[in-house]
Design an enzyme around this catalytic site. Structure first.
Site, PDB file in Angstrom:
ATOM      1  N   LYS A  90       0.739  -1.046  -0.022  1.00 14.41           N
ATOM      2  CA  LYS A  90       0.081  -0.026   0.114  1.00 14.41           C
ATOM      3  C   LYS A  90       0.787   1.214   0.114  1.00 14.41           C
ATOM      4  O   LYS A  90       0.360   2.367  -0.515  1.00 14.41           O
ATOM      5  CB  LYS A  90      -0.975  -0.087   1.333  1.00 14.41           C
ATOM      6  CG  LYS A  90      -2.070  -0.956   1.121  1.00 14.41           C
ATOM      7  CD  LYS A  90      -3.330  -0.651   0.419  1.00 14.41           C
ATOM      8  CE  LYS A  90      -4.673  -1.265   0.593  1.00 14.41           C
ATOM      9  NZ  LYS A  90      -4.625  -2.497   0.952  1.00 14.41           N
ATOM     10  N   SER A  95      -8.658   1.409   8.470  1.00 20.20           N
ATOM     11  CA  SER A  95      -8.230   0.991   9.602  1.00 20.20           C
ATOM     12  C   SER A  95      -7.071   0.307   9.428  1.00 20.20           C
ATOM     13  O   SER A  95      -6.397  -0.441  10.341  1.00 20.20           O
ATOM     14  CB  SER A  95      -9.161   0.186  10.656  1.00 20.20           C
ATOM     15  OG  SER A  95      -9.864  -0.621   9.959  1.00 20.20           O
ATOM     16  N   GLU A  97      -9.200 -14.319  -4.226  1.00 19.90           N
ATOM     17  CA  GLU A  97     -10.112 -13.583  -3.099  1.00 19.90           C
ATOM     18  C   GLU A  97     -10.215 -14.638  -1.855  1.00 19.90           C
ATOM     19  O   GLU A  97     -10.335 -15.748  -2.390  1.00 19.90           O
ATOM     20  CB  GLU A  97     -11.517 -13.373  -3.798  1.00 19.90           C
ATOM     21  CG  GLU A  97     -11.480 -11.884  -4.383  1.00 19.90           C
ATOM     22  CD  GLU A  97     -13.226 -11.947  -4.749  1.00 19.90           C
ATOM     23  OE1 GLU A  97     -13.400 -10.641  -4.933  1.00 19.90           O
ATOM     24  OE2 GLU A  97     -13.516 -12.817  -5.454  1.00 19.90           O
ATOM     25  N   GLY A 107     -15.704 -14.013   0.511  1.00 19.22           N
ATOM     26  CA  GLY A 107     -16.067 -12.684  -0.236  1.00 19.22           C
ATOM     27  C   GLY A 107     -15.784 -12.646  -1.525  1.00 19.22           C
ATOM     28  O   GLY A 107     -14.742 -12.067  -1.872  1.00 19.22           O
ATOM     29  N   ASP A 153     -16.943 -11.480  -4.293  1.00 21.77           N
ATOM     30  CA  ASP A 153     -17.560 -10.428  -5.069  1.00 21.77           C
ATOM     31  C   ASP A 153     -16.753 -10.145  -6.374  1.00 21.77           C
ATOM     32  O   ASP A 153     -17.300  -9.895  -7.333  1.00 21.77           O
ATOM     33  CB  ASP A 153     -17.795  -8.958  -4.247  1.00 21.77           C
ATOM     34  CG  ASP A 153     -16.476  -8.410  -3.945  1.00 21.77           C
ATOM     35  OD1 ASP A 153     -15.619  -8.705  -2.850  1.00 21.77           O
ATOM     36  OD2 ASP A 153     -15.869  -7.612  -4.634  1.00 21.77           O
ATOM     37  N   SER A 201       1.441  -9.917  -0.428  1.00 24.34           N
ATOM     38  CA  SER A 201       0.970  -8.402  -0.471  1.00 24.34           C
ATOM     39  C   SER A 201       1.258  -7.752   0.950  1.00 24.34           C
ATOM     40  O   SER A 201       1.455  -6.542   0.848  1.00 24.34           O
ATOM     41  CB  SER A 201      -0.524  -8.406  -0.582  1.00 24.34           C
ATOM     42  OG  SER A 201      -1.215  -9.203  -0.073  1.00 24.34           O
TER      43      SER A 201
HETATM   44  C1  LIG Z   1      -5.178  -3.747   0.963  1.00 23.18           C
HETATM   45  C2  LIG Z   1      -4.535  -5.315   0.859  1.00 23.18           C
HETATM   46  C3  LIG Z   1      -4.908  -6.092  -0.228  1.00 23.18           C
HETATM   47  C4  LIG Z   1      -5.900  -5.977  -1.177  1.00 23.18           C
HETATM   48  O1  LIG Z   1      -5.545  -4.934  -2.121  1.00 23.18           O
HETATM   49  P1  LIG Z   1      -6.726  -4.222  -3.276  1.00 23.18           P
HETATM   50  O2  LIG Z   1      -5.995  -3.162  -3.878  1.00 23.18           O
HETATM   51  O3  LIG Z   1      -7.759  -3.616  -2.192  1.00 23.18           O
HETATM   52  O4  LIG Z   1      -7.363  -5.275  -3.933  1.00 23.18           O
HETATM   53  C5  LIG Z   1      -4.357  -7.332  -0.004  1.00 23.18           C
HETATM   54  N1  LIG Z   1      -3.337  -7.620   0.911  1.00 23.18           N
HETATM   55  C6  LIG Z   1      -3.086  -6.657   1.707  1.00 23.18           C
HETATM   56  C7  LIG Z   1      -1.785  -7.035   2.517  1.00 23.18           C
HETATM   57  C8  LIG Z   1      -3.682  -5.417   1.777  1.00 23.18           C
HETATM   58  O5  LIG Z   1      -3.133  -4.556   2.858  1.00 23.18           O
END
Ligand SMILES: *Cc1c(COP(=O)(O)O)cnc(C)c1O
Length: 322
Positions: free
Chosen positions: A56, A81, A207, A211, A213, A307
């Site tokens: 992020k 959050s 996903e 969830g 979607d 991620s």
């Molecule tokens: C936000 C987040 C996601 C999902 O990312 P999107 O851009 O909302 O699809 C996946 N893994 C982590 C660790 C995140 O913080």
């Protein structure tokens, strides 16, 4: 209806230049044990080692870097959050602008403290009585702040695409790439990089099973809304994709698959025991899907985006002990 101007790979390239010297170029790790389990060669892009612990930071820093002098003076507002809040707070501090984060009044104390620790002003709201988007918009209008959403913004998703760009630059073309999917910022940015750098690579969004979607939206050809899903993957508890993210995903992604919470816990355990990495449940989605699809991936070169790694350590132990 106005047609959206979707960002392109050029926007990912521009984001990469803005992030140079600010974001970590995260490592690509491998595991012989995992390769043997799957019968494929798997490359993990480790965004759990990104600044503030998740990808992020990339989208947040890219978006804030593009602010005009007037926008910098007014500062940024975000409602979250989770990891988006910390990405925005850290980016604002690095760029010397004020940040206000709107969080539920019952958000975990550790998350509030971490966000304040980056110098952000935290405003809390009652999640059962108040609407956070309205609060965010009101703050923006009254104090001249700019609202940056967590995924449905061209600069945010272009920034997220720089992780996949680095992966392809490091390991070359892949046969398949798996990435977690919440609101689709990471997946749509990854799609822009993939179609430019490895056009034949199959791209999958993953996903939580509870969830799906995104999977429903992909199959139906329109954005489907769901109730907030119950899953341990708290980074992917989104209720719907965005206009920008869905526009790119429906065009450039091959399929959307799911993983169960039990599969995520197994993946967390493997990362900890065998690869010595703390990965948060949402960060495990890609690897869980690879295990589930291993018969289709035999002999292939496969990429997985991990991620993030932000999980309360007591919670981490609790999940692994269950
Ligand atoms: C936000 C987040 C996601 C999902 O990312 P999107 O851009 O909302 O699809 C996946 N893994 C982590 C660790 C995140 O913080």
């Amino acid at each position: 209806m106005t047609t959206l101007q979707l960002p392109t790979y050029a926007d990912v390239q521009a984001a990469a230049l803005r992030l140079e010297g600010h974001a970590n170029r995260t490592p690509v790790n491998t595991s012989r044990t995992f390769n043997e389990m799957v019968g494929a060669e798997v490359f993990f892009k480790c965004e759990n080692f990104q600044r503030m612990g998740a990808f992020k930071f990339r989208g947040a820093f890219n978006a804030l870097s593009k602010f005009s002098p007037a926008q910098r003076k007014g500062g940024v507002v975000a409602f979250s959050s989770g990891n988006h809040a910390q990405g925005i707070a850290l980016s604002a501090r690095l760029l010397g602008m004020p940040a206000t984060i709107v969080m539920p009044h019952d958000a975990p104390a550790a998350k509030v403290a971490a966000t304040r620790g980056y110098g952000a002003n935290v405003v809390t709201y009652d999640r059962y009585k108040e609407d956070r988007e309205e609060i965010g918009r009101k703050l923006a209008a009254e104090h001249g702040m700019t609202l940056i959403p967590p995924y449905d913004h061209p600069d945010v998703l272009a920034g997220q695409g720089t992780a996949a760009k680095e992966l392809f630059e490091e390991v070359g073309p892949l046969d398949a790439l798996f990435t977690p999917l919440g609101g689709g910022g990471l997946l749509s940015g990854t799609a822009l990089a993939t179609r430019a750098l490895a056009p034949d690579c199959k791209l999958y969004g993953v996903e939580p099973e509870a969830g799906n979607d995104g999977q429903q939206s992909f199959r139906k050809g329109e954005i489907v809304n769901i109730d907030t899903p119950k899953t341990i993957a708290d980074g992917a508890q989104t209720q719907h994709l965005g206009q920008y993210t869905f526009g790119i995903i429906r065009r450039d992604v091959n399929d959307i698959v799911t993983a169960s919470d039990a599969q995520l816990v197994d993946a967390m355990r493997f990362f900890a025991e065998r690869m010595k990495m703390v990965v948060e449940p949402t960060g495990c989605l890609g690897m869980a899907a690879v295990l589930g699809m291993k018969d289709q991936l035999k002999g292939q070169r496969v990429g997985v985006i991990i991620s993030g790694g932000n999980v309360d350590i007591a919670r981490f132990c609790e999940l692994l002990a269950a």
